[in-house]
Design a protein around this motif. Structure first.
Motif, short mmCIF file in Angstrom:
data_model
loop_
_atom_site.label_atom_id
_atom_site.label_comp_id
_atom_site.label_asym_id
_atom_site.label_seq_id
_atom_site.Cartn_x
_atom_site.Cartn_y
_atom_site.Cartn_z
N GLN A 182 -14.79 2.96 13.10
CA GLN A 182 -15.35 1.13 13.32
C GLN A 182 -14.79 0.79 14.56
O GLN A 182 -14.72 -0.55 14.66
N HIS A 343 -13.23 -2.12 20.65
CA HIS A 343 -14.19 -1.97 19.56
C HIS A 343 -15.51 -1.87 20.21
O HIS A 343 -16.17 -2.61 20.62
N ASN A 435 -3.87 2.09 2.10
CA ASN A 435 -2.32 1.59 2.71
C ASN A 435 -2.90 0.71 3.85
O ASN A 435 -3.34 1.02 4.90
N GLY A 436 -2.83 -0.75 3.80
CA GLY A 436 -3.00 -1.66 4.80
C GLY A 436 -4.29 -1.81 5.58
O GLY A 436 -4.46 -2.07 6.64
N THR A 441 -13.84 -5.61 3.97
CA THR A 441 -14.04 -6.43 5.13
C THR A 441 -13.95 -5.49 6.29
O THR A 441 -14.78 -5.90 7.37
N MET A 467 -5.62 -9.14 -1.55
CA MET A 467 -6.86 -9.01 -0.48
C MET A 467 -8.15 -8.51 -1.64
O MET A 467 -7.79 -8.04 -2.58
N PHE A 628 -8.29 -9.65 12.59
CA PHE A 628 -9.05 -9.20 11.57
C PHE A 628 -9.12 -10.23 10.49
O PHE A 628 -9.15 -11.40 10.52
N ARG A 630 -6.53 -10.24 8.13
CA ARG A 630 -5.21 -9.96 7.61
C ARG A 630 -4.42 -11.21 7.79
O ARG A 630 -3.44 -11.61 7.20
N ILE A 718 -23.27 -7.27 7.48
CA ILE A 718 -23.46 -6.14 8.24
C ILE A 718 -23.86 -4.84 7.29
O ILE A 718 -23.17 -4.18 6.66
N1 LIG Z 1 -17.52 -6.76 10.30
C1 LIG Z 1 -16.55 -6.24 11.13
N2 LIG Z 1 -15.77 -5.04 10.55
C2 LIG Z 1 -14.93 -4.72 11.54
C3 LIG Z 1 -14.58 -5.24 12.62
C4 LIG Z 1 -15.14 -6.28 13.22
O1 LIG Z 1 -15.03 -6.86 14.20
N3 LIG Z 1 -16.22 -6.81 12.16
N4 LIG Z 1 -13.42 -4.63 13.58
C5 LIG Z 1 -13.37 -3.32 13.21
C6 LIG Z 1 -12.04 -2.90 14.02
S1 LIG Z 1 -12.03 -2.90 15.66
C7 LIG Z 1 -10.67 -2.44 13.36
S2 LIG Z 1 -9.52 -1.87 14.01
C8 LIG Z 1 -10.73 -2.72 11.79
C9 LIG Z 1 -9.42 -3.31 11.23
O2 LIG Z 1 -9.49 -2.96 9.94
P1 LIG Z 1 -8.06 -3.39 8.93
O3 LIG Z 1 -7.03 -3.08 9.69
O4 LIG Z 1 -8.59 -2.65 7.68
O5 LIG Z 1 -8.29 -4.98 9.03
P2 LIG Z 1 -7.93 -6.20 7.99
O6 LIG Z 1 -8.90 -6.92 7.46
O7 LIG Z 1 -6.89 -6.97 8.89
O8 LIG Z 1 -7.00 -5.31 6.90
C10 LIG Z 1 -5.71 -5.24 6.91
C11 LIG Z 1 -5.12 -5.21 5.57
O9 LIG Z 1 -3.82 -4.62 5.61
C12 LIG Z 1 -2.75 -5.57 4.93
N5 LIG Z 1 -1.37 -5.67 5.38
C13 LIG Z 1 -0.99 -6.39 6.46
N6 LIG Z 1 0.15 -6.08 6.75
C14 LIG Z 1 0.56 -4.99 5.94
C15 LIG Z 1 1.67 -4.39 5.59
O10 LIG Z 1 2.85 -4.55 6.32
N7 LIG Z 1 1.66 -3.33 4.88
C16 LIG Z 1 0.45 -3.03 3.91
N8 LIG Z 1 0.83 -2.03 3.12
N9 LIG Z 1 -0.30 -3.90 4.32
C17 LIG Z 1 -0.44 -4.74 5.10
C18 LIG Z 1 -3.57 -6.91 4.78
O11 LIG Z 1 -3.28 -7.71 3.85
C19 LIG Z 1 -5.10 -6.42 4.73
O12 LIG Z 1 -5.49 -6.31 3.21
O13 LIG Z 1 -11.81 -3.21 11.30
C20 LIG Z 1 -13.24 -2.85 11.65
N10 LIG Z 1 -14.09 -3.56 10.97
#
Ligand SMILES: Nc1nc2c(c(=O)[nH]1)N[C@H]1C(S)=C(S)[C@@H](COP(=O)(O)OP(=O)(O)OC[C@H]3O[C@@H](n4cnc5c(=O)[nH]c(N)nc54)[C@H](O)[C@@H]3O)O[C@H]1N2
Ligand SMILES: Nc1nc2c(c(=O)[nH]1)N[C@H]1C(S)=C(S)[C@@H](COP(=O)(O)OP(=O)(O)OC[C@H]3O[C@@H](n4cnc5c(=O)[nH]c(N)nc54)[C@H](O)[C@@H]3O)O[C@H]1N2
Ligand code: SF4
Ligand SMILES: [Mo]
Length: 751
Positions: A182, A343, A435-436, A441, A467, A628, A630, A718
C-alpha cells in the motif's frame, strides 16, 4: 550471482569499548541532569532531565530526547543533534508525540469481546493473565486444527519485531506490513530491477547537494519526512531548480521553478517523453551510460516516437515545458534527482512508472553520484541467538497462484486474500494478530477486509487507542506508548551508520505493557521461550549493544551512536568499476528480470479509466501535522487541525453551486457514501478533473472523542483497486466521487 557493490562493504567498526553495567537498568536511575549535557537551541530549566527515544509518530524514526520537569512529568520532546534523520529537529508531529501519551482516550487495560462478534467494541476488562492465556489457547487451537501456517501477523511499528519472532517461532511466515503493497513496494521492485538495489528508508536521495530536484507527486513539505524536508529547504537556499509534477498546487509546487499540473494517471507518458528529449538532444551522461548500463539502444528505439507532442495529448503538459524541464535536468546532471516518491501505489502500473523514474535517473547518471543518490550504509547489529525457526510448508503466497513473485516482501492485501476461503487451496488463514496498523483505514476495499475478518476464528489486536480495528478484535492488548517503553534498537541506513535507543521516560500509564513483554509472555505460554532467551528487554539490548562495542549504559547517556563508514565510498569514484546486483551486472535500462517473468522489459504507457460524467477522480495526501489515522485524536495535533476538507476547482464548484465551507457527502462510483460530511474548499490549486483530501480523517468510533465524525475518510471511498501485475500493490487512485448535499435517506434509516 553477481554481487552488488554494497555486498563488499564490511561490517562497521565501532570505536568505543563497552562499559559493563549490571542487569537492572531502571530508567529513573539513568536520567541525566540537563546541565551535564549540551544545550539545544532554546533553554529548558536546568533541573529538567532527559531520556533518549526515537519517534513512533511516523516511520522516519527520528531520534530525540524526552524532557521531564522536577516532578518527573513529561514536558517536551526534542531532536537529538547527533541523529542524521532529524539533525536535532523534530517535525510538528514528532513534537506533538507527547499527546499520544497524554490522550485520555487511550486503551487502558486488556479487553475480551463479550458479544456481537464484529465491528462494535463490546468488551469486558480482564487481567493480563486472562488475556494472554486466552490468546495462547486460541492460537494453539488454530495450530492444532489447521497448522501454524494459518496464523498471520499484520504489523506497522516497533513491536512488530517481537510479535514477528513469536509468529515465526510458531511456524508461520505470514507477516505483512501495509508500508509495502500500500506504499513503497512498486518503487523497491522497479529500482531493484534497474539498479539491483532498492531504496529502503530513509531514501538515499542526496537532496542537500542537488542542483535539480524533480518531484512526481511526492509532496515534500506536506509529507513531512524530516531529514528530506530539511534537505529540500537547504537545496532551495542553494538555488537548486525544483520541478513539481502534481495535479494539485502542493506546498512543494509553490517552491518550484516549474509546476506541471499533470492530468492524473498519465505520469508515465511524461517520463517517456522526457527520456525522448534527453536522448534525442544528447543530454544524458554518455560516459556513465556507456560504462554502467545495459540496453541503451533498445531504450533509444523504444522512446524514439514518444515525443513531447505525443505526451502533450495525454498529459496536458505543453511540449515546450516538457523540453525546458528535460534540459534543466540534463544541465544539472549528474547532480539531479528524479525523486522516486514513497507512497507510489496509484494506478496499478506503478512498478513500471517507477522503472521509468529509475531509467531517467540512470540516463542522467545520478545513481551513486553527489547531488543524486548516495550509497547508504547501515550498522550491522547481530540478532538475538535462538533455535532455527520451523519451516512453514504453506504461506499466503499459495493463494496468489504464482503471481507477484517479484514482490520482495509480503503483501498485506495478499494475506487478506489468503484468508478468504478458496476450496482449491486447502487451508485459508484462520487467526490474525494485528499490531499497530488500523487495517480498516489502511487497506483499500474495506468490504474485503471485513469479509476476511468474518472468516477468521480469532483476532488479537495490539494497539494504543480504541481505533476502528480494535472493534473487530476478540482480544485487545493495550500497548504503552513509545514514551513509556524500550523497543528494539533503531538501525537505519544513512550517509553514516547510526544506532539509536528508545527507553522509557516514564512508567506506563494505566494497565498497559510493551510489546516485548507481551510477545515473551505469549511465547512462554506456547512453549517457545527459547526464542526469547533474555529475561528482560534491558538484558537483550545490552547484549546486542555489547556485540558492537557499546552498551545500554552508554546508549542511555548518548541516545545515538554514530559509526564510521569503513570506506570512503559515499559516491562512485571517477571511472571506478562497479558491479550491480542484476542479471547483467549492469544498470538495466532494459530489465532482463522483467522479461524473464513475462513483463515488459521497457515501460509502456497505457491509458487508465476516466471519471464518468459528473464524477471526479479522488486523490489524497498528507497534512504536515498528522500521520495517517493515528494522530487525528492526539490532543496536541487535533488542536492544529481537526478535520479535512475536500478541495474543489472553482469551475466545478460553480457548476454544482458549492461554496467554501459548505458541507457535502461524497459518493463514489460504487454508490458508497462517506459516513460523515466534509467541508468544501474551493481552490484554483486543484485541477477541475480531480478532488483532493487528506487521508486519515472521518473516524467512526465514538470512543475517539476528538476525532469521531470529523471530516471524511478517503479509505471508505476506495472500494476499487488497480492491482499491480508485477508485485501485487494496490493502486488506489482509480476511484471517482460526486457530491451529495445531504445524506441519502436510505442510509439514514439504516444508521
Ligand atoms: N486510503 C489510504 N490508504 C492508505 C494510505 C493513504 O494515503 N490513503 N497510505 C498508505 C501508506 S503510505 C501507509 S505507510 C499505510 C499506513 O498504515 P498504518 O500504519 O496502519 O496507519 P494508521 O492508520 O496510522 O494506523 C496505525 C495504528 O497503530 C496504532 N498505534 C500507534 N502507535 C502505536 C504503538 O506504539 N503501538 C501499537 N501497538 N499501536 C500503535 C494506532 O492507534 C493505529 O490504530 O497506509 C496506507 N494506506
Ligand atoms: N505529515 C505526514 N508526512 C508523511 C506521512 C504522514 O502520514 N504525514 N506519511 C509518510 C509516508 S508512510 C509516506 S509513504 C509518504 C507519502 O508521501 P508521498 O510519497 O509524497 O505521497 P504521494 O503519493 O506522492 O501523494 C501525494 C501527492 O500526489 C499528488 N497526486 C495525486 N495523483 C497524482 C498523479 O496522478 N500524478 C502526480 N504526479 N501526482 C499525483 C497529490 O496531489 C499529492 O500532492 O509521506 C510520509 N510523510
Ligand atoms: S518525521 Fe516527524 S513524526 Fe516522523 S519520526 Fe521524525 S519527528 Fe517523528
Ligand atoms: Mo507509506
Amino acid at each position: 550471482m553477481v554481487k552488488s557493490r554494497r555486498d563488499f562493504i564490511k561490517i562497521s567498526a565501532l570505536g568505543a569499548t563497552g562499559v559493563a553495567v549490571g542487569s537492572k537498568y531502571l530508567f529513573a536511575e539513568n536520567n541525566q541532569k540537563l546541565k551535564d549535557t549540551p544545550k539545544g537551541p532554546f533553554k529548558l530549566p536546568s533541573d529538567f532531565t532527559r531520556t533518549p527515544t526515537y519517534c513512533e509518530v511516523c516511520f522516519w524514526k527520528c531520534a530525540g530526547w524526552v524532557y521531564k520537569n522536577d516532578k518527573g512529568e513529561v514536558q517536551k520532546i526534542k531532536g537529538n543533534d547527533d541523529d542524521p534523520n532529524s539533525n536535532g529537529r523534530f517535525c510538528p508531529r514528532g513534537t506533538g508525540g507527547v499527546g499520544m501519551y497524554n490522550d485520555s482516550d487511550r486503551l487502558k487495560t486488556p479487553l475480551i469481546r463479550v458479544k456481537d462478534k464484529y465491528g462494535n467494541q463490546t468488551f469486558k476488562e480482564v487481567s493480563w493473565d486472562e488475556a494472554l492465556d486466552y490468546i495462547a489457547k486460541k492460537l494453539q487451537g488454530v495450530i492444532d486444527r489447521h497448522g501454524a501456517e494459518c496464523i498471520a501477523l499484520f504489523t506497522h511499528g516497533s513491536g512488530g519485531k517481537y510479535f514477528g519472532n513469536l509468529v515465526k517461532a510458531l511456524g508461520s511466515h505470514n507477516i505483512a506490513a501495509p508500508s509495502y503493497a500500500q506504499c513503497r513496494g512498486p518503487r523497491e521492485v522497479g529500482f531493484i530491477a534497474t539498479f539491483g538495489d532498492g531504496l529502503n528508508s530513509p531514501e538515499p536521495t542526496d537532496i542537500r547537494d542537488t542542483k535539480c530536484l524533480v518531484l512526481i507527486g511526492s509532496h515534500i513539505g506536506e509529507n513531512m519526512h524530516n531529514g528530506q524536508v530539511q534537505e529540500m529547504s537547504d537545496a532551495i537556499d542553494k538555488k537548486a531548480t525544483i520541478i513539481t509534477v502534481d495535479p494539485r498546487y502542493s506546498t512543494a509546487a509553490s517552491k518550484s521553478k516549474y509546476w506541471l499540473p499533470i492530468k492524473p494517471s498519465t505520469d508515465l507518458a511524461l517520463l517517456l517523453s522526457w527520456m525522448n528529449v534527453i536522448i534525442e538532444e544528447g543530454l544524458y551522461d554518455k560516459e556513465y551510460v556507456e560504462k554502467y548500463t545495459y540496453g541503451f539502444d533498445q531504450l533509444k528505439e523504444h522512446v524514439k516516437n514518444l515525443t513531447p507532442e505525443w505526451a502533450y495529448g495525454i498529459t496536458t503538459i505543453k511540449p515546450d515545458i516538457i523540453r525546458k524541464t528535460a534540459r534543466e535536468m540534463g544541465h544539472a546532471s549528474p547532480s539531479v534527482i528524479i525523486h522516486p516518491g514513497r507512497h507510489v501505489t496509484w494506478y496499478g502500473d506503478d512498478t513500471q512508472r517507477l522503472r521509468a523514474v529509475a531509467i531517467l535517473n540512470a540516463l542522467l547518471g545520478s545513481w551513486g553520484r553527489r547531488g543524486g543518490f548516495y550509497i547508504p550504509d547501515k550498522a550491522k547489529v547481530p540478532g538475538v541467538p535462538h533455535p532455527p525457526y520451523p519451516k512453514p510448508t504453506r504461506s499466503w503466497r499459495d493463494a496468489m497462484q504464482g503471481k507477484y513473485e517479484l514482490a520482495d516482501l509480503a503483501l498485506a492485501n495478499g494475506v487478506c486474500d489468503a484468508t478468504i476461503p478458496d476450496p482449491s487451496l486447502g487451508c485459508s488463514i484462520k487467526a490474525w494478530i494485528i499490531n499497530g496498523t488500523n487495517l480498516l483505514t489502511t487497506l483499500p476495499e474495506r468490504q474485503k477486509t471485513i469479509e476476511a475478518i468474518n472468516n477468521l476464528e480469532f483476532v488479537a489486536v495490539i494497539d494504543t487507542m480504541p481505533m476502528e480495528i480494535t472493534g473487530y478484535a476478540d482480544v485487545v492488548l493495550p500497548e504503552c506508548t513509545y514514551i513509556e517503553r524500550y523497543d528494539s534498537l533503531r538501525v537505519t541506513q544513512h550517509r553514516e551508520p547510526t544506532i539509536a535507543l528508545r527507553m522509557p521516560a516514564v512508567e506506563p500509564k494505566y494497565n498497559t505493557k510493551p510489546a516485548f513483554w507481551m510477545a515473551k509472555e505469549l511465547a512462554k505460554r506456547m512453549g517457545k521461550s527459547d526464542y526469547f532467551p533474555f529475561e528482560t528487554i534491558e538484558e537483550e539490548l545490552d547484549w546486542q549493544l555489547k556485540q558492537v562495542g557499546t552498551s545500554l549504559e552508554e546508549m542511555q547517556r548518548i541516545g545515538v551512536k554514530k559509526l564510521k563508514r569503513p570506506y570512503d565510498d559515499l559516491y562512485f569514484k571517477d571511472g571506478e568499476d562497479v558491479e550491480f546486483n542484476t542479471n547483467t551486472g549492469k544498470i538495466e535500462l532494459y530489465a532482463t528480470s522483467f522479461e524473464e517473468y513475462g513483463f515488459d522489459p521497457l515501460p509502456k504507457y497505457t491509458p487508465h479509466p476516466e471519471p464518468p460524467e459528473g464524477y471526479y477522480r479522488l486523490i489524497y495526501g498528507r497534512a504536515p501535522m498528522h500521520t495517517f489515522s493515528r494522530t487525528i485524536n492526539n490532543p496536541n495535533l487535533s488542536a492544529l487541525k481537526d478535520e479535512n476538507y475536500v478541495w474543489i476547482n472553482p469551475k466545478v464548484a460553480k457548476e454544482w453551486g458549492l461554496e467554501n465551507g459548505q458541507e457535502v457527502y461524497l459518493q463514489n462510483q460504487d454508490n458508497v457514501v462517506s459516513s460523515f460530511p466534509i467541508k468544501v474548499r474551493v481552490t484554483e490549486r486543484i485541477r477541475w478533473d480531480s478532488v483532493y483530501m487528506v487521508h486519515g480523517f472521518g473516524h467512526g468510533d465514538k470512543k475517539l472523542t476528538r476525532a469521531y465524525g470529523k471530516g471524511a475518510s478517503d479509505s471508505e471511498l476506495i472500494t476499487k483497486v488497480m492491482l499491480d501485475p508485477i508485485m501485487g500493490g494496490t493502486g488506489m487512485r482509480g476511484n471517482f466521487v460526486t457530491f451529495l448535499t445531504s445524506k441519502p435517506v436510505k442510509e439514514e434509516a439504516e444508521s
